[in-house]
Scaffold this motif. Structure first.
Motif, PDB file in Angstrom:
ATOM      1  N   ALA A  18     -11.614  -1.640  52.176  1.00  0.00           N
ATOM      2  CA  ALA A  18     -10.514  -1.550  53.153  1.00  0.00           C
ATOM      3  C   ALA A  18      -9.182  -1.319  52.438  1.00  0.00           C
ATOM      4  O   ALA A  18      -8.358  -0.517  52.881  1.00  0.00           O
ATOM      5  N   ALA A  19      -8.973  -2.033  51.331  1.00  0.00           N
ATOM      6  CA  ALA A  19      -7.682  -1.914  50.637  1.00  0.00           C
ATOM      7  C   ALA A  19      -7.468  -0.482  50.155  1.00  0.00           C
ATOM      8  O   ALA A  19      -6.368   0.075  50.294  1.00  0.00           O
ATOM      9  N   ILE A  20      -8.518   0.127  49.618  1.00  0.00           N
ATOM     10  CA  ILE A  20      -8.378   1.511  49.118  1.00  0.00           C
ATOM     11  C   ILE A  20      -8.175   2.478  50.289  1.00  0.00           C
ATOM     12  O   ILE A  20      -7.308   3.353  50.241  1.00  0.00           O
ATOM     13  N   GLU A  21      -8.946   2.290  51.357  1.00  0.00           N
ATOM     14  CA  GLU A  21      -8.810   3.177  52.519  1.00  0.00           C
ATOM     15  C   GLU A  21      -7.427   3.019  53.176  1.00  0.00           C
ATOM     16  O   GLU A  21      -6.798   4.016  53.557  1.00  0.00           O
ATOM     17  N   CYS A  22      -6.957   1.773  53.279  1.00  0.00           N
ATOM     18  CA  CYS A  22      -5.618   1.553  53.858  1.00  0.00           C
ATOM     19  C   CYS A  22      -4.560   2.225  52.989  1.00  0.00           C
ATOM     20  O   CYS A  22      -3.596   2.810  53.498  1.00  0.00           O
ATOM     21  N   GLY A  23      -4.734   2.146  51.674  1.00  0.00           N
ATOM     22  CA  GLY A  23      -3.775   2.774  50.769  1.00  0.00           C
ATOM     23  C   GLY A  23      -3.765   4.284  50.926  1.00  0.00           C
ATOM     24  O   GLY A  23      -2.700   4.920  50.935  1.00  0.00           O
ATOM     25  N   ARG A  24      -4.956   4.858  51.072  1.00  0.00           N
ATOM     26  CA  ARG A  24      -5.059   6.322  51.237  1.00  0.00           C
ATOM     27  C   ARG A  24      -4.328   6.754  52.518  1.00  0.00           C
ATOM     28  O   ARG A  24      -3.531   7.692  52.501  1.00  0.00           O
ATOM     29  N   LEU A  25      -4.545   6.028  53.599  1.00  0.00           N
ATOM     30  CA  LEU A  25      -3.894   6.382  54.874  1.00  0.00           C
ATOM     31  C   LEU A  25      -2.399   6.072  54.837  1.00  0.00           C
ATOM     32  O   LEU A  25      -1.581   6.831  55.375  1.00  0.00           O
ATOM     33  N   ALA A  26      -2.046   4.955  54.182  1.00  0.00           N
ATOM     34  CA  ALA A  26      -0.625   4.576  54.111  1.00  0.00           C
ATOM     35  C   ALA A  26       0.177   5.594  53.307  1.00  0.00           C
ATOM     36  O   ALA A  26       1.360   5.826  53.586  1.00  0.00           O
ATOM     37  N   MET A  27      -0.456   6.232  52.319  1.00  0.00           N
ATOM     38  CA  MET A  27       0.232   7.290  51.565  1.00  0.00           C
ATOM     39  C   MET A  27       0.529   8.470  52.499  1.00  0.00           C
ATOM     40  O   MET A  27       1.577   9.114  52.387  1.00  0.00           O
ATOM     41  N   ARG A  28      -0.363   8.763  53.414  1.00  0.00           N
ATOM     42  CA  ARG A  28      -0.131   9.871  54.366  1.00  0.00           C
ATOM     43  C   ARG A  28       1.011   9.540  55.315  1.00  0.00           C
ATOM     44  O   ARG A  28       1.837  10.392  55.637  1.00  0.00           O
ATOM     45  N   VAL A  29       1.062   8.277  55.751  1.00  0.00           N
ATOM     46  CA  VAL A  29       2.164   7.855  56.639  1.00  0.00           C
ATOM     47  C   VAL A  29       3.483   7.899  55.860  1.00  0.00           C
ATOM     48  O   VAL A  29       4.516   8.323  56.377  1.00  0.00           O
ATOM     49  N   GLY A  30       3.434   7.468  54.612  1.00  0.00           N
ATOM     50  CA  GLY A  30       4.669   7.356  53.812  1.00  0.00           C
ATOM     51  C   GLY A  30       5.189   8.688  53.306  1.00  0.00           C
ATOM     52  O   GLY A  30       6.366   8.796  52.919  1.00  0.00           O
ATOM     53  N   GLY A  77       6.467  11.890  51.303  1.00  0.00           N
ATOM     54  CA  GLY A  77       7.149  12.024  50.010  1.00  0.00           C
ATOM     55  C   GLY A  77       7.795  10.728  49.564  1.00  0.00           C
ATOM     56  O   GLY A  77       7.900  10.451  48.367  1.00  0.00           O
ATOM     57  N   LYS A  78       8.214   9.930  50.532  1.00  0.00           N
ATOM     58  CA  LYS A  78       8.869   8.661  50.165  1.00  0.00           C
ATOM     59  C   LYS A  78       7.874   7.710  49.504  1.00  0.00           C
ATOM     60  O   LYS A  78       8.212   6.981  48.571  1.00  0.00           O
ATOM     61  N   ALA A  79       6.635   7.750  49.992  1.00  0.00           N
ATOM     62  CA  ALA A  79       5.605   6.920  49.356  1.00  0.00           C
ATOM     63  C   ALA A  79       5.235   7.506  47.994  1.00  0.00           C
ATOM     64  O   ALA A  79       5.124   6.791  47.000  1.00  0.00           O
ATOM     65  N   TYR A  80       5.087   8.847  47.965  1.00  0.00           N
ATOM     66  CA  TYR A  80       4.660   9.495  46.714  1.00  0.00           C
ATOM     67  C   TYR A  80       5.701   9.329  45.625  1.00  0.00           C
ATOM     68  O   TYR A  80       5.397   9.140  44.451  1.00  0.00           O
ATOM     69  N   ASN A  81       6.964   9.387  46.030  1.00  0.00           N
ATOM     70  CA  ASN A  81       8.050   9.278  45.053  1.00  0.00           C
ATOM     71  C   ASN A  81       8.444   7.821  44.792  1.00  0.00           C
ATOM     72  O   ASN A  81       9.483   7.541  44.203  1.00  0.00           O
ATOM     73  N   LYS A  82       7.631   6.905  45.262  1.00  0.00           N
ATOM     74  CA  LYS A  82       7.735   5.472  44.973  1.00  0.00           C
ATOM     75  C   LYS A  82       8.969   4.785  45.549  1.00  0.00           C
ATOM     76  O   LYS A  82       9.391   3.752  45.024  1.00  0.00           O
ATOM     77  N   SER A  83       9.575   5.373  46.611  1.00  0.00           N
ATOM     78  CA  SER A  83      10.638   4.583  47.225  1.00  0.00           C
ATOM     79  C   SER A  83      10.038   3.594  48.227  1.00  0.00           C
ATOM     80  O   SER A  83      10.712   2.701  48.708  1.00  0.00           O
ATOM     81  N   LEU A  84       8.747   3.748  48.505  1.00  0.00           N
ATOM     82  CA  LEU A  84       7.995   2.725  49.245  1.00  0.00           C
ATOM     83  C   LEU A  84       7.000   2.103  48.260  1.00  0.00           C
ATOM     84  O   LEU A  84       6.570   2.773  47.312  1.00  0.00           O
ATOM     85  N   PRO A  85       6.595   0.845  48.492  1.00  0.00           N
ATOM     86  CA  PRO A  85       5.657   0.220  47.537  1.00  0.00           C
ATOM     87  C   PRO A  85       4.202   0.651  47.723  1.00  0.00           C
ATOM     88  O   PRO A  85       3.311   0.102  47.080  1.00  0.00           O
ATOM     89  N   THR A  86       3.959   1.640  48.584  1.00  0.00           N
ATOM     90  CA  THR A  86       2.578   2.006  48.927  1.00  0.00           C
ATOM     91  C   THR A  86       1.750   2.380  47.704  1.00  0.00           C
ATOM     92  O   THR A  86       0.594   1.972  47.575  1.00  0.00           O
TER      93      THR A  86
END
Ligand SMILES: Cc1cc2nc3c(=O)[nH]c(=O)nc-3n(C[C@H](O)[C@H](O)[C@H](O)COP(=O)(O)OP(=O)(O)OC[C@H]3O[C@@H](n4cnc5c(N)ncnc54)[C@H](O)[C@@H]3O)c2cc1C
Length: 375
Positions: free
Chosen positions: A318-330, A332-341
């Motif tokens: 679940a943790a890995i799957e949630c992370g994969r989906l949370a990166m999609r929600v986040g 560029g902000k998630a990818y560029n690490k301005s979110l902790p995702t």
């Protein structure tokens, strides 16, 4: 402490969350949080009341690990291992060992760690290759433990070593200051869980008398199966379902907060709503089975083992799957690490490989469900 989960959440907000980002960025052990864990009573959660502890069990262990992981996976994991080690002392340790260690935990905020895995046997940590030579009441140990979380910060390390009885093992306590014990912290460079301080421990002719052995000669396997397994595997379920819940919180807050020039938000977009729903679904299911497994384990129910193994597998996935989906929600902000995702996703990846790994546990689950022997 009546509601361990809620008190753990309150504690985490004040004393864990302020250090979470730094713990990862600087690959720094959460020392400040651990000091407070001692002061606020969490380090003695599982110590029996007659020794001055809070006398709690598997359910509260899971609740505390879950609450902490919802703020910082590293802190929760290090704390989880301390509780597992304490349980071995509590169930199998001599009164002398209990008094010494419990007093150090309660009065000085000292904590414990597990030095089990070796480079050779890897995920099969219950097959130690280190040597243990017995001379009267003394045993001399030599070998290396490969990944020891809380290394150099914990005051006591539980070490699995061969017994004099063929095919059996012992569980020992090595105090940090023992002569011949050293750590190589340059070797810890984890993808995630970066504050864990999980470096190798070298054991160079360490000599201890039998008062440092936990339980009777050859009782290591029994401790691994009856104490380490339920507390560690349920604890991992709690750590990774907490990590998944943390991802839900980050992703849903971001979806509501992120506004486009026309005033609409990410949360107004149906695909994002579906992602948020799926993140919650996975995280909530992992949390529910973990708490249920802890309840079944605490009550000694017949299907407790199957539930505990399931909880850890479900939570890691679940943790890995949630992370994969949370990166999609986040985005560029998630990818560029301005979110902790991305940090949470890196932390999540430890879940599937920590011993006993998700793959090994999947086999054990099948064995448990069909009445086969589990190693
Ligand atoms: C963040 C973190 C913290 C850790 N902290 C500690 C600690 O505090 N104390 C401690 O003792 N150890 C700790 N470990 C070590 C961990 O528990 C494992 O022992 C270690 O990761 C095994 O690594 P390895 O490369 O030797 O695995 P290997 O044994 O080489 O296994 C490699 C892969 O093969 C798979 N595999 C192996 N055998 C089987 C099988 N029979 N069936 C199915 N799949 C199999 C495994 O799942 C694994 O993914 C930690 C690890 C991590 C990642």
């Amino acid at each position: 402490m009546n509601n361990v989960y809620q008190e753990g959440k309150d504690f985490a907000k004040s004393y864990i969350l302020p250090f979470t980002e730094m713990t990862d960025k600087e690959s720094r052990f959460p020392e400040e949080s651990f000091k407070k864990l001692g002061e606020k009573g969490f380090l003695k959660l599982l110590i029996p009341k007659e020794y001055g502890g809070l006398g709690k069990g598997l359910e509260e262990h899971a609740q505390a690990c879950l609450a902490f992981a919802e703020a910082c996976s590293t802190t929760a994991l290090c704390y989880m291992m301390h509780n597992v080690a304490l349980m071995c002392i509590q169930t199998h340790g001599s009164d002398e060992l209990k008094r010494r260690i419990f007093t150090d935990v309660i009065e000085d905020g000292k904590f414990l760690a597990l030095a089990y895995s070796e480079f050779g046997s890897g995920t099969h940590f219950y097959i130690p290759e280190m040597t243990a030579k017995v001379n009267g009441d003394y045993t001399t140990f030599t070998g290396t433990k490969s990944m020891v979380t809380s290394a150099t910060y914990a005051s006591y390390y539980l070490v699995l070593a061969p017994s004099v009885e063929e095919g059996k093992i012992n569980n020992w306590v090595f105090p940090l200051e023992t002569r011949g014990l050293s750590f190589d912290m340059s070797k810890w460079n984890g993808l995630g869980m970066r504050g864990n301080s999980s470096g190798p421990m070298h054991i160079d002719h360490v000599t201890l008398d039998s008062s440092f052995r936990i339980g009777v000669e050859g009782s290591g396997q029994e401790q691994v199966f009856n104490v380490v397994a339920p507390f560690f595997v349920t604890g991992l379920g709690a750590v990774y379902s907490g990590t998944a819940m943390h991802m839900f919180e980050v992703a849903s807050n971001h979806a509501v907060d992120r506004q486009y020039p026309d005033g609409t938000t990410l949360a107004n977009i149906e695909t994002i709503q579906v992602h948020i729903g799926n993140i919650y679904k996975h995280a909530a299911a992992a949390r529910a089975i973990t708490l249920e497994a802890a309840r079944a384990g605490a009550n000694g129910e017949a299907d407790a083992l199957a539930k505990i193994l399931t909880a850890r597998i479900v939570a890691s996935e679940a943790a890995i799957e949630c992370g994969r989906l949370a990166m999609r929600v986040g985005g560029g902000k998630a990818y560029n690490k301005s979110l902790p995702t991305e940090r949470l996703l890196r932390d999540a990846y430890a879940g599937q490989i920590m011993a006993p790994s998700a793959d090994v546990l999947a086999v054990w689950l099948g064995k448990a469900l069909t009445g086969q022997m589990i190693p």
